[in-house]
Scaffold this active site. Structure first.
Site, PDB file in Angstrom:
ATOM      1  N   PHE A 122       0.806  -0.801  -0.160  1.00  0.00           N
ATOM      2  CA  PHE A 122       0.361   0.260   0.193  1.00  0.00           C
ATOM      3  C   PHE A 122       0.729   1.478   0.278  1.00  0.00           C
ATOM      4  O   PHE A 122       1.305   1.173   1.178  1.00  0.00           O
ATOM      5  CB  PHE A 122      -0.899  -0.144   1.693  1.00  0.00           C
ATOM      6  CG  PHE A 122      -1.865   0.985   1.059  1.00  0.00           C
ATOM      7  CD1 PHE A 122      -2.891   1.703   1.022  1.00  0.00           C
ATOM      8  CD2 PHE A 122      -1.580   2.528   2.356  1.00  0.00           C
ATOM      9  CE1 PHE A 122      -4.089   1.918   1.122  1.00  0.00           C
ATOM     10  CE2 PHE A 122      -2.326   2.720   2.787  1.00  0.00           C
ATOM     11  CZ  PHE A 122      -3.851   3.567   2.364  1.00  0.00           C
ATOM     12  N   GLU A 126       4.355   9.895   1.793  1.00  0.00           N
ATOM     13  CA  GLU A 126       5.074  10.241   1.246  1.00  0.00           C
ATOM     14  C   GLU A 126       6.418  10.807   2.242  1.00  0.00           C
ATOM     15  O   GLU A 126       5.908  11.663   3.162  1.00  0.00           O
ATOM     16  CB  GLU A 126       5.208  11.009   0.100  1.00  0.00           C
ATOM     17  CG  GLU A 126       4.425   9.954  -1.284  1.00  0.00           C
ATOM     18  CD  GLU A 126       3.875  11.626  -2.038  1.00  0.00           C
ATOM     19  OE1 GLU A 126       3.699  12.848  -2.213  1.00  0.00           O
ATOM     20  OE2 GLU A 126       3.092  10.657  -3.271  1.00  0.00           O
ATOM     21  N   ALA A 129       3.777  14.040   2.916  1.00  0.00           N
ATOM     22  CA  ALA A 129       2.915  13.187   3.667  1.00  0.00           C
ATOM     23  C   ALA A 129       2.751  11.652   4.079  1.00  0.00           C
ATOM     24  O   ALA A 129       2.884  10.936   3.573  1.00  0.00           O
ATOM     25  CB  ALA A 129       1.953  12.913   1.751  1.00  0.00           C
ATOM     26  N   GLY A 130       3.109  12.469   5.988  1.00  0.00           N
ATOM     27  CA  GLY A 130       2.778  11.350   6.185  1.00  0.00           C
ATOM     28  C   GLY A 130       1.368  11.181   7.434  1.00  0.00           C
ATOM     29  O   GLY A 130       0.463  10.527   6.490  1.00  0.00           O
ATOM     30  N   THR A 157       5.406  -0.667   3.456  1.00  0.00           N
ATOM     31  CA  THR A 157       5.673  -2.131   3.845  1.00  0.00           C
ATOM     32  C   THR A 157       5.372  -3.299   2.968  1.00  0.00           C
ATOM     33  O   THR A 157       4.980  -2.831   2.072  1.00  0.00           O
ATOM     34  CB  THR A 157       4.709  -1.879   5.096  1.00  0.00           C
ATOM     35  OG1 THR A 157       4.161  -1.914   6.409  1.00  0.00           O
ATOM     36  CG2 THR A 157       4.879  -4.255   5.224  1.00  0.00           C
ATOM     37  N   GLN A 336       9.375  -3.957  33.665  1.00  0.00           N
ATOM     38  CA  GLN A 336       9.005  -4.051  34.804  1.00  0.00           C
ATOM     39  C   GLN A 336       9.326  -5.049  35.811  1.00  0.00           C
ATOM     40  O   GLN A 336      10.358  -4.879  36.470  1.00  0.00           O
ATOM     41  CB  GLN A 336       8.257  -3.272  35.029  1.00  0.00           C
ATOM     42  CG  GLN A 336       8.944  -2.331  36.931  1.00  0.00           C
ATOM     43  CD  GLN A 336       9.207  -1.274  36.237  1.00  0.00           C
ATOM     44  OE1 GLN A 336       9.873  -1.186  34.684  1.00  0.00           O
ATOM     45  NE2 GLN A 336      10.828  -1.154  37.211  1.00  0.00           N
ATOM     46  N   GLU A 363      -0.410   2.784  10.444  1.00  0.00           N
ATOM     47  CA  GLU A 363      -1.438   2.860  10.182  1.00  0.00           C
ATOM     48  C   GLU A 363      -2.780   4.275  10.773  1.00  0.00           C
ATOM     49  O   GLU A 363      -3.668   3.944  11.195  1.00  0.00           O
ATOM     50  CB  GLU A 363      -2.396   2.117  10.310  1.00  0.00           C
ATOM     51  CG  GLU A 363      -1.576   0.368   9.037  1.00  0.00           C
ATOM     52  CD  GLU A 363      -2.603  -0.898   9.147  1.00  0.00           C
ATOM     53  OE1 GLU A 363      -3.854  -0.477   9.262  1.00  0.00           O
ATOM     54  OE2 GLU A 363      -2.161  -1.251   7.878  1.00  0.00           O
ATOM     55  N   SER A 366      -1.089   8.047  17.200  1.00  0.00           N
ATOM     56  CA  SER A 366      -1.442   8.074  18.226  1.00  0.00           C
ATOM     57  C   SER A 366      -3.073   9.804  17.951  1.00  0.00           C
ATOM     58  O   SER A 366      -4.223   9.785  18.228  1.00  0.00           O
ATOM     59  CB  SER A 366      -1.367   7.792  19.659  1.00  0.00           C
ATOM     60  OG  SER A 366      -1.551   6.120  19.640  1.00  0.00           O
TER      61      SER A 366
HETATM   62  N1  COS Z   1     -13.688   6.950   5.418  1.00  0.00           N
HETATM   63  C1  COS Z   1     -14.644   7.393   4.006  1.00  0.00           C
HETATM   64  N2  COS Z   1     -14.051   8.506   3.048  1.00  0.00           N
HETATM   65  C2  COS Z   1     -13.478   9.643   4.349  1.00  0.00           C
HETATM   66  C3  COS Z   1     -12.672   9.297   5.647  1.00  0.00           C
HETATM   67  C4  COS Z   1     -12.638   7.402   5.676  1.00  0.00           C
HETATM   68  N3  COS Z   1     -12.318   6.811   6.918  1.00  0.00           N
HETATM   69  N4  COS Z   1     -12.123   9.668   6.366  1.00  0.00           N
HETATM   70  C5  COS Z   1     -12.167  10.728   5.284  1.00  0.00           C
HETATM   71  N5  COS Z   1     -12.862  10.685   3.657  1.00  0.00           N
HETATM   72  C6  COS Z   1     -13.735  11.629   3.052  1.00  0.00           C
HETATM   73  C7  COS Z   1     -13.583  12.848   3.685  1.00  0.00           C
HETATM   74  O1  COS Z   1     -15.370  12.886   4.178  1.00  0.00           O
HETATM   75  C8  COS Z   1     -13.864  14.334   2.490  1.00  0.00           C
HETATM   76  O2  COS Z   1     -15.150  13.609   1.684  1.00  0.00           O
HETATM   77  P1  COS Z   1     -15.343  15.085   0.652  1.00  0.00           P
HETATM   78  O3  COS Z   1     -14.355  16.067   0.508  1.00  0.00           O
HETATM   79  O4  COS Z   1     -16.398  14.249   0.213  1.00  0.00           O
HETATM   80  O5  COS Z   1     -16.183  15.376   2.738  1.00  0.00           O
HETATM   81  C9  COS Z   1     -12.086  13.430   2.339  1.00  0.00           C
HETATM   82  O6  COS Z   1     -12.368  12.349   2.168  1.00  0.00           O
HETATM   83  C10 COS Z   1     -10.902  14.253   2.604  1.00  0.00           C
HETATM   84  O7  COS Z   1     -11.378  14.070   4.360  1.00  0.00           O
HETATM   85  P2  COS Z   1     -10.565  15.177   5.074  1.00  0.00           P
HETATM   86  O8  COS Z   1     -11.403  16.165   5.378  1.00  0.00           O
HETATM   87  O9  COS Z   1     -11.156  14.554   6.980  1.00  0.00           O
HETATM   88  O10 COS Z   1      -9.378  14.989   5.362  1.00  0.00           O
HETATM   89  P3  COS Z   1      -7.983  15.363   6.234  1.00  0.00           P
HETATM   90  O11 COS Z   1      -7.225  16.001   4.804  1.00  0.00           O
HETATM   91  O12 COS Z   1      -8.412  16.835   7.153  1.00  0.00           O
HETATM   92  O13 COS Z   1      -6.968  14.241   6.949  1.00  0.00           O
HETATM   93  C11 COS Z   1      -7.047  12.733   8.462  1.00  0.00           C
HETATM   94  C12 COS Z   1      -8.019  13.507   7.362  1.00  0.00           C
HETATM   95  C13 COS Z   1      -5.734  13.430   8.616  1.00  0.00           C
HETATM   96  C14 COS Z   1      -7.906  11.801   9.439  1.00  0.00           C
HETATM   97  C15 COS Z   1      -6.301  11.548   7.366  1.00  0.00           C
HETATM   98  O14 COS Z   1      -5.427  12.699   6.135  1.00  0.00           O
HETATM   99  C16 COS Z   1      -5.627  10.241   7.691  1.00  0.00           C
HETATM  100  O15 COS Z   1      -6.025   9.187   8.358  1.00  0.00           O
HETATM  101  N6  COS Z   1      -4.270  10.623   8.175  1.00  0.00           N
HETATM  102  C17 COS Z   1      -3.432   9.539   8.345  1.00  0.00           C
HETATM  103  C18 COS Z   1      -2.509   9.121   7.103  1.00  0.00           C
HETATM  104  C19 COS Z   1      -2.649   7.477   7.616  1.00  0.00           C
HETATM  105  O16 COS Z   1      -2.931   6.764   8.675  1.00  0.00           O
HETATM  106  N7  COS Z   1      -0.667   6.898   7.802  1.00  0.00           N
HETATM  107  C20 COS Z   1      -0.926   5.834   7.818  1.00  0.00           C
HETATM  108  C21 COS Z   1       0.133   5.544   6.384  1.00  0.00           C
HETATM  109  S1  COS Z   1      -0.720   4.307   5.801  1.00  0.00           S
HETATM  110  S2  COS Z   1       0.277   2.165   6.753  1.00  0.00           S
END
Ligand code: COS
Length: 382
Positions: A122, A126, A129-130, A157, A336, A363, A366
């Protein structure tokens, strides 16, 4: 339930035996070699572990989320590196395709993913972009019947073993956020795709993460998952599911650590009796057991909600937040209880302590889970 209860119990018992008899004896060696032996990977293929979550129509076991979590708990009872071997095929590497792919795409790839012939990865993260995963800069420019990908991905991974990547790339540079992102299935032998050396990590040795670089990689239009601009949502929904699976693994590691602590505390004598008889040690065991039970209950409840097609973004984030922090505390108490021995490599406790640290980061950290939980909670009252 996708399986009848008897078959489910047999599967879980077989995995528990496999973990105890085949995997646990190899933990130290795998950590030292930073590699899982090919013979073990072959046994995992034979057991169907690569296809746990994949529809039986494509050769998988088609487990329900609850069943998958029960299996993930069992797999958590050993080094997390073992689960990583097929973890991407079960979860984040395959689920974009499994949930949003066309019939043609699924028929083309899923049978080989389920059998383990094709390892998937997956590719979202980047360098820039974390946590802010909507900021992906990897570009996918349309050129006739293909897209041309340029950019780089980080900490991917299983990238060094992958035959197929699910790649999130920006198709619309005019839309800087989530809406400009699309998802693609990219075979690893595509010209212009290269994979870096596995990173040296704090723990989870045997599970590899690498950079992946795209230089003018042509991807046919038919390899796009979903519509243009829908890739971010695909990624988020894949992560909703993945976070639950990871939480189940956290429960398994915590249960394993409690078992190790109890055995050690009953055997280790100080002040003329086993340390298990001291109430301050008992307090640590009680806290670890209680928190593990709470995390297990959250995992199973959220899995049942998913199986009932209910939304679980909030529940998966809360479960991942609690379970990953919980196993960190359990591992800390384990060091511990073992005392000096907990700090010495031979006992394996310090290794698990390092291994579990990653659960609070990947993923979604926290802090990202907190953000999702708060957003989803506030939404109900806005
Ligand atoms: N399911 C379905 N749609 C989702 C969703 C979900 N769980 N989360 C977000 N969306 C949709 C939103 O509804 C929004 O769509 P609309 O504009 O049509 O309403 C769009 O995606 C953008 O979402 P949002 O505005 O919430 O995006 P943000 O940039 O604010 O980011 C977070 C959201 C921070 C929650 C997200 O970037 C995230 O999970 N970051 C961590 C990433 C991660 O886990 N990285 C690990 C690497 S993979 S091992």
């Amino acid at each position: 339930m996708a399986l009848d209860p008897e078959t489910r119990d047999q599967l879980i018992a077989a995995i528990r035996r496999f973990v105890a008899e085949r995997l646990r004896p190899l933990e130290a060696q795998v950590a030292e070699d930073d590699a899982v032996p090919e013979a073990i990977v072959a046994e995992m293929r034979d057991m169907g572990l690569f296809g746990l979550s994949i529809d039986p129509a494509y050769g998988g076991l088609g487990l329900s989320m609850e069943e998958e979590c029960l299996v993930a708990v069992e797999l958590g009872r050993t080094s997390p590196a073992f689960r990583s071997v097929f973890g991407t095929n079960v979860g984040i590497g395959s689920q974009g395709l499994a949930m949003f792919g066309t019939e043609e795409q699924k028929a083309r790839f899923l049978p080989r993913i389920a059998s383990g012939e094709l390892v998937t990865s997956f590719a979202l993260t980047e360098p820039e972009a974390g946590s802010d995963s909507a900021a992906v800069q990897t570009r996918a420019s349309r050129d006739g019947d293909a897209y041309v990908l340029n950019g780089s991905k980080r900490y991917i991974t299983n990238a060094d073993k992958a035959g197929l990547f699910t790649v999130m790339a920006r198709t619309d540079p005019a839309r800087p956020g989530a809406k400009g992102v699309s998802a693609f299935l990219v075979p690893s032998d595509s010209p212009g795709l290269s994979v870096g050396r596995p990173e040296q990590k704090m723990g989870q040795h045997g599970a590899h993460v690498c950079d992946v670089v795209f230089e003018d990689v042509r991807v046919p239009v038919e390899n796009r998952i979903g519509a243009e601009g829908e890739g971010f949502k695909v990624a988020m929904q894949v992560l909703d599911r993945g976070r639950l699976h990871i939480s189940a693994v956290c429960v398994g590691v915590a249960e394993r650590l409690i078992e190790d602590c109890c055995r050690y505390a009953l055997e280790r004598r100080q002040f003329g009796k086993p340390i298990a008889e001291f109430q301050l040690v008992q307090g640590m065991i009680a806290d670890s057991r209680t928190e593990t039970m709470a995390a297990r209950a959250m995992v199973m409840e959220t899995a049942r909600l998913r199986d009932a097609d209910a939304p679980t973004t909030l529940e998966a984030a809360a479960t991942k937040y609690f379970a990953s922090e919980m196993v960190g505390r359990v591992a800390d108490r384990a060091v511990q209880i073992f005392g000096g021995a907990g700090y010495i490599a031979d006992y394996g406790i310090e290794r698990l302590y390092r291994d579990v640290r990653l659960f609070r980061i990947y993923e979604g950290s926290s802090q990202i889970q907190q953000l999702i939980i708060a957003r989803e909670t506030l939404k109900d009252f806005a």
